[in-house]
Structure formats: structure tokens, C-alpha cells
Design an enzyme around this catalytic site. Structure first.
Site, mmCIF file in Angstrom:
data_model
loop_
_atom_site.group_PDB
_atom_site.id
_atom_site.type_symbol
_atom_site.label_atom_id
_atom_site.label_comp_id
_atom_site.label_asym_id
_atom_site.label_seq_id
_atom_site.Cartn_x
_atom_site.Cartn_y
_atom_site.Cartn_z
ATOM 1 N N CYS A 200 0.863 -1.179 0.000
ATOM 2 C CA CYS A 200 0.000 0.000 0.000
ATOM 3 C C CYS A 200 0.897 1.225 0.000
ATOM 4 O O CYS A 200 1.683 1.415 0.923
ATOM 5 C CB CYS A 200 -0.912 0.008 1.223
ATOM 6 S SG CYS A 200 -2.063 -1.392 1.251
ATOM 7 N N CYS A 201 0.754 2.047 -1.028
ATOM 8 C CA CYS A 201 1.784 3.049 -1.300
ATOM 9 C C CYS A 201 1.800 4.210 -0.313
ATOM 10 O O CYS A 201 2.751 4.960 -0.246
ATOM 11 C CB CYS A 201 1.590 3.603 -2.707
ATOM 12 S SG CYS A 201 1.548 2.320 -3.965
ATOM 13 N N GLY A 202 0.746 4.399 0.440
ATOM 14 C CA GLY A 202 0.579 5.625 1.189
ATOM 15 C C GLY A 202 1.687 5.948 2.166
ATOM 16 O O GLY A 202 1.992 7.106 2.386
ATOM 17 N N LYS A 203 2.317 4.953 2.785
ATOM 18 C CA LYS A 203 3.329 5.229 3.800
ATOM 19 C C LYS A 203 4.737 5.135 3.243
ATOM 20 O O LYS A 203 5.698 5.181 3.985
ATOM 21 C CB LYS A 203 3.161 4.268 4.979
ATOM 22 C CG LYS A 203 1.865 4.513 5.762
ATOM 23 C CD LYS A 203 1.847 3.707 7.041
ATOM 24 C CE LYS A 203 0.573 3.930 7.815
ATOM 25 N NZ LYS A 203 0.408 5.318 8.271
ATOM 26 N N SER A 204 4.902 4.968 1.937
ATOM 27 C CA SER A 204 6.239 4.803 1.394
ATOM 28 C C SER A 204 6.662 5.978 0.518
ATOM 29 O O SER A 204 7.607 5.870 -0.212
ATOM 30 C CB SER A 204 6.315 3.510 0.579
ATOM 31 O OG SER A 204 5.349 3.500 -0.452
#
Length: 269
Positions: free
Chosen positions: A113-117
């Protein structure tokens, strides 16, 4: 080598509820579940990143990821690549032995899930994201048709509903198709496969199932494609970047409708 389909999806017994069925509102069924696989990349002996991904086309994923991060420009920059499915490690030896993975970034965890990277995509973006001068043009019916072709491709999505899909396309057909549990992984796989084929990108677009975040937009810029077509929505930062980098963003491609957000000059009306 990539694992077989039975390692990409796993069967699990679940309870399925349907309140519209008065005679059988609940039943136990076998369901297909998408597999998450952890792959740790070591470059010239140094641990570089651990990616959570779908365990297919792993060589393309690794090569595309290294190119996107700026460690390589061409597949020929790699001297040797060895992927051990059993241990979850990818061992990469570059021809340039002076390259240190630690100089690009500290060890990172790139999630599905891209949101935290997001922070992992800014260190080398200046060197690897390109301003696009694509000459591609496309009609609205062609956009709708490409989305329809994409949705008909992935058997893993049809069975699990748990993966993203993406394709490198010309105006009428799919050239490269990939799927993964991670949006950014899909684009890295496309990039890696393109590095093997090395076809022109001037007449190509990306068709995509997921949200167009800033990370996704930057991946498209690093590949060198000037148009992305998505079933989902873009974010404001993605659109700001698309304006600056010369990329046409098309979103909410559903049925007979779509929205053009940036650089509409590529759309033939």
C-alpha cells in the site's frame, strides 16, 4: 523462476453471507485469496530494500525497481541476478562494483500500500524522473477500449479481487501486461519487462487499475510514458507533477465516461 499460480493465490474456507437469499443466507465456501510475498533485494552484497509483492515476474520487478531508483539505466548494467524463491532474496551484482546501495538509501521497506512509502521516492527522483515529450494522441473511444482490454486480462484479479493491473499499450492494444498486490510494483514490472524489449515509448501509454498517486505518476515519468489512463482517481500532487512533467492524466475511466485532468492536447476530439 516465478512461482506457479497456486503460490499466487491460496484457498481459504470462509463464511459467505447474502441476506437476499431467504433460504440460504449464509454458507461456507472456498475462496481464492491473493498472496503477499516478501522479497529482499541485495545489491553488490548490501541489503537495499524489502518489497511486499505478488510473486510473479520477480526478475522484471527487481530490474524495474532498480532502474526506477536510479541504480541502473539499462539491464546490461547488471552482471548477475539470482532470485531465491525459497528464502525470499534477490541477489544482484552490478557491473559497477563501486555502487553502494547504502549511498542511495538506507535499508527500506516498500509496502504493497503506497501511502506510507512516499519518502522512498524522493531521494533519486530528480535524476530519474523525465520531462515527457510524447507525440502520442488518442481518442476517447480508444481510451475506453483499452480499459476494457485491461479488465479482461487478469485471472488473478477475477479470482481474488486483490491485485492491481497495469499495461503498456499502443492506441489499440496491450503490449505488456502485469499485475501485483502493489500499485507501484505493477509499474516496476512493466518497466523491467520493457527494459528487455526496448521498444519505442513515443506511441505508448500506461493503462492502470489503481489510484494515481504522486508515486505512481513519478513511476510513469521514469518509464518515459506521456499518458496514463486509470479507472480510479488522481491526487492533487500527482496532477501538479503531471503538469510539470508533461504527462496527460485520464481518470475515472468507467463505462462510457472519463475525465481528462492534464495536458488534454493528446486527446483527439
Amino acid at each position: 523462476m516465478d512461482v506457479q499460480d497456486d503460490k499466487v493465490m491460496q484457498k481459504r474456507q470462509i463464511l459467505k453471507f447474502d441476506l437476499k437469499k431467504m433460504d440460504e443466507q449464509v454458507k461456507e465456501v472456498s475462496d481464492d485469496i491473493a498472496v503477499e510475498f516478501a522479497l529482499t533485494i541485495k545489491v553488490n552484497g548490501e541489503e537495499f530494500a524489502t518489497m511486499i509483492c505478488t510473486p510473479t515476474h520477480l526478475k522484471e520487478l527487481v530490474i524495474g525497481f532498480l532502474a526506477s531508483e536510479g541504480l541502473i539505466r539499462f539491464k546490461e548494467d547488471i552482471e548477475d541476478i539470482n532470485i531465491d524463491i525459497n528464502t525470499g532474496f534477490a541477489f544482484i551484482e552490478l557491473k559497477n562494483k563501486s555502487i553502494k546501495a547504502s549511498e542511495f538509501n538506507e535499508k527500506r521497506f516498500v509496502g504493497s500500500c503506497c501511502g506510507k512509502s512516499r519518502q522512498f521516492y524522493f531521494q533519486n527522483d530528480v535524476k530519474t524522473a523525465k520531462t515527457i515529450n510524447s507525440k502520442m494522441s488518442i481518442t476517447v473511444p480508444q481510451c475506453l477500449n483499452l480499459m476494457s482490454l485491461l479488465e479482461g486480462q487478469s485471472k488473478h484479479f477475477k479470482k481474488t479481487g486483490g491485485v492491481h493491473q497495469g499495461a503498456l499499450c499502443n492506441s489499440t492494444d496491450i503490449v505488456i501486461f502485469q499485475s501485483d498486490i502493489g500499485r507501484h510494483n505493477v509499474l516496476d514490472k512493466i518497466y523491467g519487462q520493457w527494459l528487455f524489449k526496448k521498444m519505442t515509448l513515443q506511441d505508448k501509454c500506461i493503462v492502470f487499475s489503481g489510484r494515481i498517486s504522486s508515486e505512481v505518476l513519478l513511476k510513469v515519468a521514469k518509464i518515459g510514458v506521456g499518458l496514463i489512463i486509470s479507472k480510479s482517481a488522481p491526487t492533487n500532487l500527482a496532477l501538479d507533477l503531471a503538469d510539470d512533467l508533461g504527462i496527460t492524466v485520464i481518470g475515472f475511466v468507467r463505462g462510457s465516461k472519463l475525465n481528462v485532468y492534464t495536458h488534454p492536447e493528446r486527446i483527439i476530439t
